[in-house]
Each structure stands twice: as structure tokens, then as C-alpha cells.
Design a protein around this motif. Structure first.
Motif, PDB file in Angstrom:
ATOM      1  N   ASN A  27       0.829  -1.209   0.000  1.00 30.72           N
ATOM      2  CA  ASN A  27       0.000   0.000   0.000  1.00 30.72           C
ATOM      3  C   ASN A  27       0.863   1.259   0.000  1.00 30.72           C
ATOM      4  O   ASN A  27       0.524   2.257  -0.653  1.00 30.72           O
ATOM      5  CB  ASN A  27      -0.913  -0.005   1.224  1.00 30.72           C
ATOM      6  CG  ASN A  27      -2.010  -1.044   1.120  1.00 30.72           C
ATOM      7  OD1 ASN A  27      -2.357  -1.478   0.030  1.00 30.72           O
ATOM      8  ND2 ASN A  27      -2.554  -1.464   2.254  1.00 30.72           N
ATOM      9  N   ARG A  28       1.973   1.209   0.714  1.00 28.06           N
ATOM     10  CA  ARG A  28       2.860   2.373   0.741  1.00 28.06           C
ATOM     11  C   ARG A  28       3.498   2.610  -0.620  1.00 28.06           C
ATOM     12  O   ARG A  28       3.648   3.762  -1.058  1.00 28.06           O
ATOM     13  CB  ARG A  28       3.946   2.176   1.803  1.00 28.06           C
ATOM     14  CG  ARG A  28       4.800   3.416   2.044  1.00 28.06           C
ATOM     15  CD  ARG A  28       5.778   3.190   3.172  1.00 28.06           C
ATOM     16  NE  ARG A  28       6.763   2.176   2.828  1.00 28.06           N
ATOM     17  CZ  ARG A  28       7.762   1.816   3.653  1.00 28.06           C
ATOM     18  NH1 ARG A  28       7.852   2.366   4.850  1.00 28.06           N
ATOM     19  NH2 ARG A  28       8.619   0.896   3.274  1.00 28.06           N
ATOM     20  N   PHE A  31       0.792   4.113  -2.902  1.00 26.36           N
ATOM     21  CA  PHE A  31       0.565   5.512  -2.540  1.00 26.36           C
ATOM     22  C   PHE A  31       1.725   6.389  -3.000  1.00 26.36           C
ATOM     23  O   PHE A  31       1.522   7.523  -3.460  1.00 26.36           O
ATOM     24  CB  PHE A  31       0.379   5.629  -1.026  1.00 26.36           C
ATOM     25  CG  PHE A  31       0.263   7.054  -0.552  1.00 26.36           C
ATOM     26  CD1 PHE A  31      -0.911   7.772  -0.742  1.00 26.36           C
ATOM     27  CD2 PHE A  31       1.340   7.679   0.068  1.00 26.36           C
ATOM     28  CE1 PHE A  31      -1.011   9.089  -0.321  1.00 26.36           C
ATOM     29  CE2 PHE A  31       1.243   8.995   0.493  1.00 26.36           C
ATOM     30  CZ  PHE A  31       0.062   9.703   0.307  1.00 26.36           C
ATOM     31  N   SER A  32       2.952   5.883  -2.890  1.00 28.33           N
ATOM     32  CA  SER A  32       4.112   6.659  -3.325  1.00 28.33           C
ATOM     33  C   SER A  32       4.073   6.921  -4.824  1.00 28.33           C
ATOM     34  O   SER A  32       4.414   8.019  -5.284  1.00 28.33           O
ATOM     35  CB  SER A  32       5.404   5.918  -2.956  1.00 28.33           C
ATOM     36  OG  SER A  32       5.517   5.770  -1.563  1.00 28.33           O
ATOM     37  N   VAL A  34       1.361   7.108  -6.738  1.00 28.80           N
ATOM     38  CA  VAL A  34       0.317   8.104  -6.996  1.00 28.80           C
ATOM     39  C   VAL A  34       0.780   9.491  -6.574  1.00 28.80           C
ATOM     40  O   VAL A  34       0.546  10.484  -7.271  1.00 28.80           O
ATOM     41  CB  VAL A  34      -0.986   7.714  -6.264  1.00 28.80           C
ATOM     42  CG1 VAL A  34      -2.038   8.808  -6.415  1.00 28.80           C
ATOM     43  CG2 VAL A  34      -1.515   6.397  -6.817  1.00 28.80           C
ATOM     44  N   LEU A  35       1.464   9.571  -5.428  1.00 30.20           N
ATOM     45  CA  LEU A  35       1.919  10.866  -4.924  1.00 30.20           C
ATOM     46  C   LEU A  35       2.959  11.493  -5.832  1.00 30.20           C
ATOM     47  O   LEU A  35       2.826  12.655  -6.250  1.00 30.20           O
ATOM     48  CB  LEU A  35       2.477  10.695  -3.509  1.00 30.20           C
ATOM     49  CG  LEU A  35       3.110  11.951  -2.880  1.00 30.20           C
ATOM     50  CD1 LEU A  35       2.057  13.032  -2.676  1.00 30.20           C
ATOM     51  CD2 LEU A  35       3.790  11.597  -1.568  1.00 30.20           C
ATOM     52  N   SER A 208       3.471  -0.991  -9.960  1.00 29.23           N
ATOM     53  CA  SER A 208       2.972  -0.882  -8.592  1.00 29.23           C
ATOM     54  C   SER A 208       1.695  -1.703  -8.419  1.00 29.23           C
ATOM     55  O   SER A 208       1.476  -2.324  -7.372  1.00 29.23           O
ATOM     56  CB  SER A 208       2.712   0.579  -8.229  1.00 29.23           C
ATOM     57  OG  SER A 208       1.652   1.115  -9.016  1.00 29.23           O
TER      58      SER A 208
END
Length: 232
Positions: A27-28, A31-32, A34-35, A208
């Protein structure tokens, strides 16, 4: 609730508890991506748009490159562990390193399949149905990951085209063949940055998404290992 649904629910709950740590890492990572590859470029685009609209800055010739910096930085960060281990792989030999990784994977499969069989205590038919549904879910996730990667690539493409921040049409042209060649090179460099950034972003986003499938596919192998035990 049908017996097949009940057994699959038991399996899903067991996997969720077993991969709590790995799920957090996956999940991290998502999220990274997407960020760094979507949110930050969007913020940079909005800031550049506001600065140009209120005439605080002029045309930013290499704005595409500025927008591309966050995805490039994340890509470099992602591949750094692999680059760092390249000398060790050469010292040990590529085949030896691959075999060491295979041994670790086999150890994990044997341990996980034995634990899964002892704790769930399902019949052979139930294990077979769980494997069937898990394969269908993996196929669905593969298709969904492709659609989301294409959609994200299209969004990034329109971000690049929204303001034409490259300002290629506003570059003064020099007279003669030299001016035409220079204008063509400038335009080609702008498009090459966009194409490269789109390709890199799509690859990062797609890879990812594959993390989830990779972890679930490992449990599918464990199910097949349990079925082999039951067959004997």
C-alpha cells in the motif's frame, strides 16, 4: 452463504492476517507512485499555470522537464536497491544469486502451505474451488491494472497538453535552413521529454499494481502445493 463462498471467505481472512506487514509495504508503494507520479506533477502544473496567468513569470520553456522531475526522482529511488546490489550479483554470479532467491521462495512456500493447511482444515474440493476463484480474481486484477494504467497515462498526457507550457510555438525562428533545424530540434526535444515521462509513469503505475498480484499469486502456488499433498 454457500459452502464455496464461506471457504473462500475463510481463505481471504487468513491471507489478510498472514500478509499484514507485506500489505502495508505494498500500500505504501502504491501511494508513493500516486503521490510522486500524479499528485506532485498536478500541483506543479497548477502552480506554473497560476504564475503564468498572473504574469509573475514568462513562458517556461522546459516546464515539461520540471513536471517530469518527481516521477524521475521516484523511479531513481525505486531502482536504487537493485543498482546497489549489482556488484554483489556479479561477484556471486547471476545464476547463484537467482538460485539463492529460489531457495528462499521454496522455504516460504513450504512453511506457508503447511501453516495454511493446518489452520484452515478444508477439504480437497474446497481448496480446488478456492484456487479457481483466486485465479479468476488475479485475471480480473490484471485487466483492471491495465485499464487504470492507461487512464492515468491519458490524464498525464492532457496535463502536458493543457497549457502548452513548452511554448514551442513562441520560440523565435531564425531565418534560413539553420533556423528550421533548430526549431525542429527544440520541438523534438519537448515531445521526447513528454513521451519518455509518459512511458516511465505508465511503467511505474503498472508495476505498482502488479505488486498485489505478485503476493496473491504466491498464495495460489501454496494452494496448489496443498492440493498435491491431498492427491497423495
Amino acid at each position: 452463504m454457500t459452502p464455496a463462498l464461506k471457504s473462500y471467505e475463510q481463505f481471504v481472512n487468513w491471507v489478510q492476517n498472514d500478509m499484514k506487514k507485506d500489505r502495508f509495504l505494498v500500500n505504501r508503494k502504491v501511494f508513493s507512485v500516486v503521490l510522486w507520479c500524479l499528485i506532485l506533477p498536478s500541483i506543479i502544473l497548477i502552480v506554473l499555470f497560476a504564475l503564468r496567468k498572473y504574469q509573475w513569470i514568462g513562458n517556461v520553456r522546459y516546464a515539461d522537464l520540471i513536471i517530469f522531475l518527481p516521477p524521475f526522482a521516484y523511479a531513481l529511488y525505486s531502482v536504487w536497491p537493485t543498482i546497489r546490489d549489482v556488484p554483489k550479483v556479479f561477484r556471486k554470479g547471476g545464476l547463484n544469486a537467482l538460485l539463492d532467491e529460489s531457495l528462499k521462495e521454496v522455504e516460504w512456500r513450504e512453511k506457508t502451505s503447511s501453516k495454511m493447511k493446518d489452520e484452515l482444515r478444508l477439504t480437497t474440493k474446497e481448496w480446488d474451488l478456492i484456487g479457481f476463484h483466486l485465479r479468476a480474481d488475479l485475471h480480473r486484477m490484471t485487466q483492471q491494472n491495465r485499464y487504470m494504467s492507461i487512464l492515468a497515462c491519458v490524464v498525464l498526457f492532457f496535463m502536458f497538453q493543457f497549457l502548452d507550457l513548452g511554448a514551442g510555438s513562441e520560440i523565435p525562428l531564425e531565418a534560413g535552413p539553420a533556423g528550421l533545424v533548430k526549431a525542429w530540434v527544440d520541438q523534438f526535444s519537448q515531445w521526447s521529454v513528454q513521451v519518455f515521462s509518459l512511458a516511465l509513469f505508465s511503467a511505474l503505475f503498472y508495476l505498482s499494481g502488479l505488486q498485489f498480484q505478485r503476493y496473491l499469486s504466491r498464495y495460489l502456488v501454496c494452494i496448489e502445493r496443498v492440493l498435491k499433498d491431498d492427491a497423495h
